[in-house]
Structures are given as C-alpha cells and as structure tokens.
Write a protein that holds these residues in place. Structure first.
Motif, PDB file in Angstrom:
ATOM      1  N   GLY A 219       0.739  -1.275  -0.107  1.00 23.76           N
ATOM      2  CA  GLY A 219       0.121  -0.061   0.085  1.00 23.76           C
ATOM      3  C   GLY A 219       1.041   1.376   0.090  1.00 23.76           C
ATOM      4  N   ASP A 220       0.220   2.347   0.274  1.00 26.08           N
ATOM      5  CA  ASP A 220       1.150   3.525   0.090  1.00 26.08           C
ATOM      6  C   ASP A 220       1.966   3.780   1.397  1.00 26.08           C
ATOM      7  N   ASP A 221       1.935   3.059   2.668  1.00 24.41           N
ATOM      8  CA  ASP A 221       2.530   3.268   3.895  1.00 24.41           C
ATOM      9  C   ASP A 221       3.021   1.933   4.214  1.00 24.41           C
ATOM     10  N   ALA A 262       5.175   2.432   7.408  1.00 27.70           N
ATOM     11  CA  ALA A 262       5.767   3.843   7.722  1.00 27.70           C
ATOM     12  C   ALA A 262       5.156   4.622   8.634  1.00 27.70           C
ATOM     13  N   ILE A 263       5.709   4.997   9.822  1.00 28.74           N
ATOM     14  CA  ILE A 263       5.140   5.788  10.778  1.00 28.74           C
ATOM     15  C   ILE A 263       5.422   7.237  10.578  1.00 28.74           C
ATOM     16  N   GLY A 264       4.112   7.945  10.158  1.00 26.08           N
ATOM     17  CA  GLY A 264       4.714   9.423   9.729  1.00 26.08           C
ATOM     18  C   GLY A 264       5.633   9.526   8.738  1.00 26.08           C
ATOM     19  N   ARG A 266       8.765  10.054   8.811  1.00 24.93           N
ATOM     20  CA  ARG A 266      10.307  10.012   9.069  1.00 24.93           C
ATOM     21  C   ARG A 266      10.585   8.603   9.623  1.00 24.93           C
ATOM     22  N   ILE A 267       9.800   7.703   9.880  1.00 24.56           N
ATOM     23  CA  ILE A 267      10.113   6.405  10.469  1.00 24.56           C
ATOM     24  C   ILE A 267       9.366   5.463   9.788  1.00 24.56           C
ATOM     25  N   ASN A 268      10.383   4.360   9.580  1.00 22.84           N
ATOM     26  CA  ASN A 268       9.957   3.307   8.944  1.00 22.84           C
ATOM     27  C   ASN A 268      10.394   2.025   9.355  1.00 22.84           C
ATOM     28  N   LEU A 269       9.418   1.021   9.751  1.00 18.23           N
ATOM     29  CA  LEU A 269       9.684  -0.447  10.408  1.00 18.23           C
ATOM     30  C   LEU A 269       9.648  -1.232   9.424  1.00 18.23           C
ATOM     31  N   ARG A 270      10.691  -2.244   9.764  1.00 17.24           N
ATOM     32  CA  ARG A 270      10.429  -3.656   8.866  1.00 17.24           C
ATOM     33  C   ARG A 270      10.871  -4.742   9.859  1.00 17.24           C
ATOM     34  N   ALA A 271      10.304  -6.018   9.433  1.00 16.94           N
ATOM     35  CA  ALA A 271      10.225  -7.130  10.215  1.00 16.94           C
ATOM     36  C   ALA A 271      10.542  -8.257   9.141  1.00 16.94           C
ATOM     37  N   ARG A 272      11.250  -9.095   9.494  1.00 20.10           N
ATOM     38  CA  ARG A 272      11.397 -10.611   8.632  1.00 20.10           C
ATOM     39  C   ARG A 272      11.576 -11.716   9.674  1.00 20.10           C
ATOM     40  N   ALA A 273      10.806 -12.702   9.352  1.00 17.68           N
ATOM     41  CA  ALA A 273      10.806 -14.094  10.027  1.00 17.68           C
ATOM     42  C   ALA A 273      10.952 -15.319   8.937  1.00 17.68           C
ATOM     43  N   ARG A 274      11.939 -16.226   9.329  1.00 20.37           N
ATOM     44  CA  ARG A 274      12.409 -17.052   8.299  1.00 20.37           C
ATOM     45  C   ARG A 274      12.426 -18.596   8.929  1.00 20.37           C
ATOM     46  N   TRP A 275      12.021 -19.613   8.338  1.00 22.77           N
ATOM     47  CA  TRP A 275      12.350 -20.911   8.924  1.00 22.77           C
ATOM     48  C   TRP A 275      12.759 -21.595   7.896  1.00 22.77           C
ATOM     49  N   LEU A 276      14.041 -22.316   7.857  1.00 22.84           N
ATOM     50  CA  LEU A 276      14.536 -23.328   6.996  1.00 22.84           C
ATOM     51  C   LEU A 276      14.802 -24.641   7.344  1.00 22.84           C
ATOM     52  N   ASN A 277      14.296 -25.546   6.700  1.00 19.02           N
ATOM     53  CA  ASN A 277      14.541 -27.024   7.167  1.00 19.02           C
ATOM     54  C   ASN A 277      15.255 -27.706   6.115  1.00 19.02           C
ATOM     55  N   ALA A 306      14.986 -17.661  11.979  1.00 21.03           N
ATOM     56  CA  ALA A 306      15.614 -16.352  12.060  1.00 21.03           C
ATOM     57  C   ALA A 306      14.693 -15.321  12.244  1.00 21.03           C
ATOM     58  N   LEU A 307      14.725 -14.293  13.163  1.00 23.49           N
ATOM     59  CA  LEU A 307      14.007 -13.275  13.175  1.00 23.49           C
ATOM     60  C   LEU A 307      14.720 -11.835  13.158  1.00 23.49           C
ATOM     61  N   HIS A 308      14.262 -10.817  12.490  1.00 24.74           N
ATOM     62  CA  HIS A 308      14.862  -9.584  12.199  1.00 24.74           C
ATOM     63  C   HIS A 308      13.741  -8.613  12.245  1.00 24.74           C
ATOM     64  N   LEU A 309      14.206  -7.521  13.016  1.00 25.21           N
ATOM     65  CA  LEU A 309      13.493  -6.214  13.144  1.00 25.21           C
ATOM     66  C   LEU A 309      14.464  -4.972  12.932  1.00 25.21           C
ATOM     67  N   ALA A 310      13.988  -4.018  12.356  1.00 23.94           N
ATOM     68  CA  ALA A 310      14.563  -2.895  11.982  1.00 23.94           C
ATOM     69  C   ALA A 310      13.824  -1.582  11.899  1.00 23.94           C
ATOM     70  N   GLU A 311      14.429  -0.618  12.607  1.00 20.54           N
ATOM     71  CA  GLU A 311      13.753   0.882  12.488  1.00 20.54           C
ATOM     72  C   GLU A 311      14.631   1.839  12.095  1.00 20.54           C
ATOM     73  N   ASP A 312      14.084   2.519  10.876  1.00 24.98           N
ATOM     74  CA  ASP A 312      14.838   3.407  10.066  1.00 24.98           C
ATOM     75  C   ASP A 312      14.166   4.776  10.542  1.00 24.98           C
ATOM     76  N   ILE A 313      15.222   5.555  11.055  1.00 19.89           N
ATOM     77  CA  ILE A 313      14.600   7.379  11.416  1.00 19.89           C
ATOM     78  C   ILE A 313      15.389   7.992  10.479  1.00 19.89           C
ATOM     79  N   ASP A 314      14.700   8.876   9.706  1.00 22.53           N
ATOM     80  CA  ASP A 314      15.074  10.219   9.034  1.00 22.53           C
ATOM     81  C   ASP A 314      15.518  11.190   9.657  1.00 22.53           C
ATOM     82  N   LEU A 315      16.781  11.389   9.782  1.00 21.25           N
ATOM     83  CA  LEU A 315      17.281  12.591  10.510  1.00 21.25           C
ATOM     84  C   LEU A 315      17.221  13.955   9.658  1.00 21.25           C
ATOM     85  N   ARG A 316      16.802  13.778   8.499  1.00 17.27           N
ATOM     86  CA  ARG A 316      16.738  14.973   7.573  1.00 17.27           C
ATOM     87  C   ARG A 316      18.163  15.333   7.135  1.00 17.27           C
TER      88      ARG A 316
END
Length: 691
Positions: A219-221, A262-264, A266-277, A306-316
């Motif tokens: 979507g847009d955000d 996207a939160i507003g 300036r902030i982007n959140l991203r999550a990833r989960a993975r299972w490999l057998n 594997a679990l991975h969480l990331a937050e990106d903050i735009d400091l301008r």
C-alpha cells in the motif's frame, strides 16, 4: 592479540577514542548548515533499480550497500562490489545462493572440496574460505555452519533481490570472519503497489523438483509478503552396484514472512521471519580389515529460525539512524546408523545468537559523510554425541558433551568517514574496535580510496585488517577417539587470527560497447588456527591434538574481465583469475585452492521472444597434499527460455553439460559430484514487474 591486561587497556583506549569521535561528529552535524533536503531511503528498504545491461545481459542493481554500509551506485562505489540479481541467478540455472555464485569470477563455490565436512557449498574468496568469509542475510550474520562453513545451498532464492560480494578484509565494518570478504544476501519490499505474486516450478534430472512461490501486498505506507520453498533432489550414486552415494538425497523446505510500515514521514519499520528445514539422506560404505564392509546410513536434519526487526529514522538532510535487533536458532542432528548393527551414534547441536545494532549515517555538508555504529552480540552453542558401543560382551549407550555450553559475547564500536575533496576523488578511512568476552580487544582499521578522473575510468585501492574470532568448537571441543589412538580437545587460550590485506582495481569503459576491469590483491595472515599435537597431554599410547595458533599464510592474485555488447540483442563476457597461496609454516600451497580459472558468458535475445544463455568455466588442477592433486575440470551451463506473456517465461536448460564429475574412489578428487543435470521449468509474475 591476547586477552590479557594489555588487550583490555587498548580496548578501553579505543572506546574512549571512538566515543570522542562520535561526540565530535554529532556536534559537527548539529552545527553544520543543513544541506538541501533530500529524500532519505534506507538501504534495506530501497528496491533495486536497474542500470545499463551487464556482460551477461542482466541490468545490475544500481544501488549497493555492503562495501560501505551506505547506498552507492554500483558503477561509482568506493569499494568494489560484485552483484548477482535474482534474475541473473535464474539465467544461470540457479535455485539457491551457492549455484548463483559458483560461476562468478574471483570466487570458488565447490562442495566437492569439502567432502570431509559432508560436501557443504562453502565459498572461497581471495583464497580464504569457511569461517574466514562472512555470510550475511540483510546485513545480519548467518549461523549454523558445518565445520566452520556456511552451506550457501541452504539459502534459496525465493525472496532474494540480489547477492552482493565484497572481496578483501572488511572487519573494520563487519568484525570477525571478514578476512576473505563478505557475502550479503539481500531481500527487498515488493516493487509494485497492490497485490503481486511470483511462482517458479521446475523439474530436474537427476530426479528433482522445485517450487518457489511468493505473494505480497504493498500500500502507500504498509507492505507485507510471504514466500515458500519446496525442493527435493535425489542422491548421486557411485558407479556400479555400490550402495554408497557421492552426494546425499536432499529435501529443503522454507517459509518466510516479511512486512514493513511507515510511521509518519520519518520512521520506517521492517520485520522478517524465516524458517529453513534441510533434510539429507546419505550413505557410505565403511571397510574394516578382517571384519568386512558395513553400510552406514547418514541422515541429517537441520532447522534454522531467524527473526530480524529494523527501524529507520530519517534525521533529515540525508542523515538517518537505523536500529536493528535479531535472533536466530539452529538445531542440527546428524546420525550414523550402521545397517544390521546396533552400534550407532547421534550428534546433536544447538545454537542461538541474539544481536542489537545502531548505525547512524550523518551527512556533514556536501563532501563529508560519517557512518558511526555500535553492535552487541551473544552466541551460545552446545554439542552432544550419543553412542551405542560394545565391550565385546554387552552393549552400552552413553552421552558425551563434545562442546559444553559456550557463550561468545562481543561488543563493538565502529566509524567510517567519507570525504570528497573534489568530485573525482573519495577518501574513506574507517576503524572498528571489538571487545570479546573470551580474549579481550581487537582493533581493525581500513582505508579506501576511489578516483574517477573521467566518466569512463575508475580506480580503487583499499587496505585494512581482518580478523577471525575462535569458534565455540575450537575453544571447547572434545572429540574422544581413544579407541583409535587419538583425541581432539579445544583450547580456551586461543587468540584471534589476524590479517592485513590490500586490494585494487581499475574499470575502463573503452567504448559504449566494450568495457574492461582488472584487479589484484595481496593478503598476509598470522595466528591461523589448526590442529597441533599436544605432547603434554599424550599418554598411554593415546595422542592428544589441540587447536592452536600455529600457522602463517599469504595469498595474492589478479583477475581481468572484458565485457562486450556489439549489438542490442547480444552480450558477452570473458574473464580470467589467478590465485597464488602459500602456507608459510609448512612451506607449501594452501590445500584446495585452484590457481587458474577462466570463464566466458554469452547471452542472446533471439527472434520469437527466445533467450539463450551459455556460461563456460575452466578450473585447473589443485594442490591437495604432498604428491596429491585434484584434476582440473571444464563446465558448461546452457539455458534456453521463451516468453509466454508479460511476466511469464518457460525454459529448459542443462547444468554441467560437459559432465565434469569426481571419479569415485580417487583420493583428493575435488571435482563436482553432481554430474550433468537437465531441467525444465516455468516462471510467472502477476502482475509483471517488467517495464
């Protein structure tokens, strides 16, 4: 560097220096006049953008991030970065990261060289392999090695956007294990708004089946995606009626979930989960003099989460801050079942890793950029073996801790400064300091310089330190084969391996149709960890071997590549790589490093929407041991595809068409064991991502 008082003092001093550097940089960024506002797209969120076609016909991803941890054009990157996109990997007939890279000039991916470890598809870069090459997924270290080697064939291409390869010491940015280089497997958000999906179906001979499917909504955000991989491959038998297998039968399953929002503004959140057998079924024959032959079934099961969480903050002003947390679990079971015998053994291995990292990119005017980061990581590993044995009259089963619960903790600070005194020149010094729980502190500096006097000519030079931390197995291993007259134990007093390396390359676009690139490197490494006889612990006819910092080595090499595009429908590539290695301690070459490699690639867009791809590789004979060499081999991969509709393609291909193959029973033969493989498949996207 030891873990004594001197190391602690140096580490504290390093912490003070980097803290002061961070404070000074932050103050400079705050006081500097703000540059014109520019959109700040975090590297991991940026969908790959296409540039001019490469020699293989593939338009490479324009933006790369691994070499400097900042987004750069691949053509103008300060640190040389080779890129293989998913589309190019599929043109090579690849289903996983190992197959995508095995034909890449300057690296070697050959499971035949690691028969003693169960034939994992480990990578060699600049003559270094196993845990001297760092493997990442979206910038996060991958755990679950086999004898120090990450099996790249266990990483499917389903959700991969591209694979970036950086050669040379990279410990200043990535820490331990980045002696030979770094491999970063990168995913990306869906490129299109709305619903999208992709499927790849393939059948193979030797018998095999592949299903890779993914679906996503953007979507847009907010965006979300899911992917699944199912792959089965039959084993590779010995010739004749021998029950043993050259390569095990294998079943792989993977499920992945990804999402971002996207939160507003300036902030982007991203999550990833993975299972490999990964399940394999191997078979070998054990010949015991006086007792005959025993058939051993060698089933193996591996699960990685594997679990991975990331937050990106735009400091301008082009600056940004990235915060990440990750956790991985690995569970491995390897069995050795003797047919018609109760004498079996089971080896269980469990590991976890959790990490936190903060990376600030600070734009300081138009010519200066700082990257400042901090990382904390804790890894735990334990390994047990359960054996059923006989004393001649009765059976007994006992469990032994081969690796007791071992914790490896590390905290790191690192900084990199990019300065452009004028538009054609970039100077990029960097430094990293790490404090390890086991052996104290390590400092790794690096300097990279890139000079582009014209739009057609680029020169790059980089030098720095690499290091590898001792593994949990090397620190606490216990492998008791007293029955055979020896045992192997770990050494808690090991120091890290340390290297110094220099790399350089030149790229020249001779005409719009012809380009040339050449490079070279030299690396010195000290305190290599290897087995050594420990006389003080040898008694009663039983020799005790322990890991020790015993060896020194050197590697150097050159490579050159010419790319041609004489017509819009035809592209070609020709390359050569030379590798020289020296084990200075034993005064001989390093084992299993082919000195000469030649590659050629051709891609043609034919009438009626057909596409033909051919890739050839020649590898010369390889030193294995005194009076023992592995034969050279030639391989040829062919693929013919036809577009069915926009976003859909049917294809047929053949990997290793020349049938280069290991000779069963030949000592030291490290040629591929797969032999010739024919495949037929379909790829479909909905809607198409093609322009």
């Amino acid at each position: 560097m030891s873990g004594g008082q001197g190391s602690l003092t140096r580490a504290k001093a390093l912490g003070g220096v980097l803290f002061s550097l961070f404070a000074a940089t932050t103050e400079a960024a705050a006081q500097a006049p703000p540059p014109p506002e520019a959109p700040s797209t975090p590297p991991a969120e940026a969908p790959p953008r296409e540039a001019a076609p490469s020699a293989s016909g593939e338009a490479p991803s324009e933006i790369v991030v691994t070499g400097t941890r900042t987004p750069e054009s691949v053509q103008r990157a300060t640190v040389r970065t080779d890129v293989v996109t998913r589309k190019e990997a599929e043109r090579r007939g690849a289903t996983n990261v190992a197959e995508a890279l095995e034909g890449q000039l300057g690296v070697q991916v050959n499971p035949g060289a690691y028969g003693a470890l169960g034939n994992p598809s480990a990578i060699q870069i600049q003559g270094f392999d196993r845990d001297r090459v760092l493997v990442l997924e979206d910038g996060e270290r991958v755990i679950g090695d086999v004898g120090g080697a990450i099996d790249l064939s266990s990483l499917p291409l389903t959700d991969v956007a591209r694979v970036e390869v950086v050669a040379g010491p990279m410990s200043a940015l990535y820490g331990a294990s980045a002696i030979g280089g770094v491999v970063n497997v990168i995913s990306a958000p869906p490129a299109l708004l709305g619903l999208s999906g992709r499927v790849r179906l393939e059948g193979r001979l030797r018998p095999g089946f592949l299903l890779q499917g993914s679906s996503a909504y953007r979507g847009d955000d907010t965006w979300a995606g899911a992917d699944v991989t199912v792959e089965d491959r039959a084993g590779v038998p010995f010739e004749g009626n021998e029950p043993a297998l050259l390569a095990p039968a294998r079943k792989q399953r993977a499920i992945g979930l990804r999402a971002g929002t996207a939160i507003g503004s300036r902030i982007n959140l991203r999550a990833r989960a993975r299972w490999l057998n990964d399940v394999s079924e191997g078979t070998e024959v054990q010949r015991i003099p006086g007792l005959g032959d025993y058939v051993l079934d060698l089933p193996s099961v591996s699960n990685r989460v594997a679990l991975h969480l990331a937050e990106d903050i735009d400091l301008r002003g082009g600056s940004n801050l990235r915060l990440t947390v990750g956790r991985q679990w690995i569970f491995q079971e390897n069995r050795k079942d003797r047919r018609d015998s109760p004498l079996d053994e089971v080896r269980d291995r469990e590991g976890t890793m959790q990490s936190m990292e903060a990376i600030a990119t600070i734009v300081d005017g138009k010519t200066r950029t700082w990257v400042i980061g901090a990382r904390a990581e804790m890894e735990e590993l334990t390994q047990r073996i359960t054996k059923t044995e006989t004393d001649g009259t009765s059976l007994s089963t006992h469990e032994t801790e081969e690796v007791p619960l071992t914790r490896l903790g590390v905290a790191a600070l690192y900084s990199q400064f990019s300065w452009k005194p004028f538009d054609e020149l970039t100077i990029m010094p960097g430094i990293r300091g790490e404090m390890h729980l086991r052996y104290g502190g390590v400092i790794a500096p690096r300097l990279s310089i890139a000079y582009r006097p014209t739009s057609r000519l680029s020169l790059r030079l980089a030098g720095g330190r690499g290091f590898r931390a001792p593994s949990a197995k090397e620190l606490g291993f216990l492998f008791d084969h007293s029955f055979y007259g020896y045992r192997v134990i770990g050494n808690p007093d090991l120091s890290p391996e340390a290297s110094w390396g220099v790399t350089g390359d030149v790229s020249l676009k001779i005409t719009d149709e012809v380009s040339f690139r050449a490079g070279g490197f030299v690396t010195w490494i000290d305190d290599l960890i290897d087995f050594a006889l420990d006389p003080s612990s040898s008694f009663g006819g039983i020799d005790t071997y322990s890991y020790s910092n015993v060896a020194k080595a050197r590697t150097s090499g050159v490579d050159a590549r010419v790319t041609l595009r004489p017509f819009d429908w035809l592209s070609a590539e020709l390359g050569y790589a030379y590798l020289w290695t020296r084990d200075d301690t034993n005064e001989r070459p390093l084992s299993g490093r082919p000195p000469h490699t030649v590659m050629a690639a051709l891609r043609a867009d034919l009438p009626a929407d057909f596409e033909l791809v051919a890739r050839f590789r020649a590898v010369t004979s390889t030193f294995v041991d005194e009076d023992l060499r592995s034969p050279g081999f030639n391989s040829l991969d062919l693929r013919l595809a036809r577009g069915l509709w926009s976003g859909a393609q049917a294809y047929i291909g053949m990997r290793n068409a020349l049938a280069a193959r290991r000779e069963p029973g030949r000592m030291g033969d490290q040629r591929p064991f797969d032999g010739r493989a024919v495949y037929l498949g379909l790829i479909a996207e909905l809607p198409s991502e093609e322009p």
